[in-house]
Scaffold this active site. Sequence first.
Site: not given
Length: 515
Positions: A228, A454, A484
């Site tokens: 991320s 995602d 995610h």
Amino acid sequence: MPTLLRLRAAALTATAVLLTTVLAGCGDDDAKDEDLTRQELSWKACPAPDEAQGEGAPPSPLPDGGEWQCATMKAPLDWDDPKGDTIGLELIRVRTTGDASERIGSLIFNFGGPGGSGVTALPGFAEDYETLRTRYDLVSFDPRGVGRSDPVICENDQELDAYFQQDATPDDSAERTALLDSTTEFNDACEQNSEKVLPHVRTTDAARDLDLMRQVLGDDKLHYFGISYGTELGGVYAHLFPKRVGRAVFDAVVDPTQNPEQGSLGQAKGFQLALDNFAEDCVSKTEECPIGDSAQDVKDRIATLLKDLDRKPIPGVFPRDLTQTAATNGIVQALYSQDFWEYLTDGLDQAYDGDGSILMLLSDSSNGRSENGEYDNSAAAHTAISCSDSKPRYDTAFVERKLPEFRAASALFGDYLAWGMIGCTDWAVAGAADHPDVSAPGSAPILVVGNTGDPATPYEGARKMADALGKGVGVELTYRGQGHGAYNSKNKCVQGAVNGYLLDGRVPKAGTVCT
């Protein structure tokens, strides 16, 4: 409040739990003349997380008996004045299970945010990375401004309760004024309580910390696993120190070409897609879906619930009520991982009967609120790092002009994510750039893994990152899945490609697709 990138690891770990003293300060005069690259870390048994990290118990040993160790690394407060005041950065590690002759070095993780504590996240996910531990010490850290690393502090727990309960999708001028006033009060509190550290929490500062960490840990190259926001940090490191990149993997990839407006719009589309997939999944099961007769019915009922909550909240976690904002935030949190769709189903079913406790627990997890009503500093750190990184400052007039575009992207999440763009209004520190520079000519290959489902870092960002890193550097791998991130899905194809590169240096063919 909606944010550009939410916390992956720390938030999801906290959700699972809910549902089933700064160590080193600024101004160490004795360190001013030290060569910080030669410092020796004093590794000790890890203490229990403090309030800024979310509290709880010390990390338990791994199933094979692997013990967690923590240490504090000194770094310059201001990298433009490296002989000046220092801050303390908290590190955590577990040693490799392999022979010393097979050890590659330390593999440093950043799990995202910005604002997530790596010291608390790594123990929660370490078993997922046991294969990598055969040749690496697994290491993570609290970035500057986060957790135990001179945390940014803004409002107190009671003020944060009110902040997260407010109406984040205003319908009239009075509600718009209230939202803007609340945002200004929060940002002013950050400046008042954390004035010394605020100018020094940019991602470029954290990237320089990473390079110091590499040297202190004794590695010639940085071996890195970024997830991320951790992919943005990794990209900035590669840009600043391309020749020092070792083996690196970026998973759940931030699009480095986007400004905050474009990123928020992309998230609106991404979470709408995740909601569509959630609804389809619920009604496709052999058992009856308890929250709708069709996928459209599921989404229509959620929209109706949120409208009703805007008018009249329902009981949540005593003594707080579930507001429209808290419910939306809880839904978003559950959409981060397919593993949490069952909680979302139960939470919605419960809310339709007038009980908002599950959705509120999901929202609390996203906001870093514990069951005893105390907040970690993830929201404060997220705001501080994001606003220091990003140059644009958006006002209410700008948001109002953009609302139609956001609503077209997502009727459910458009307003929520659009209004989140005012979060840096009147921030005390000027933003660095419209978007990060991650070009890294001369770097070793970096494996860039994108997940087609995602919601938080939409799939297209992986291609943009690979292209921006440069030819021969960014190597894209696609996972056709949900949630995610890709490696934590336990997909054998993804894990095989990642493990093959990190452990043996085998670079997958660019364009590889895993299903």
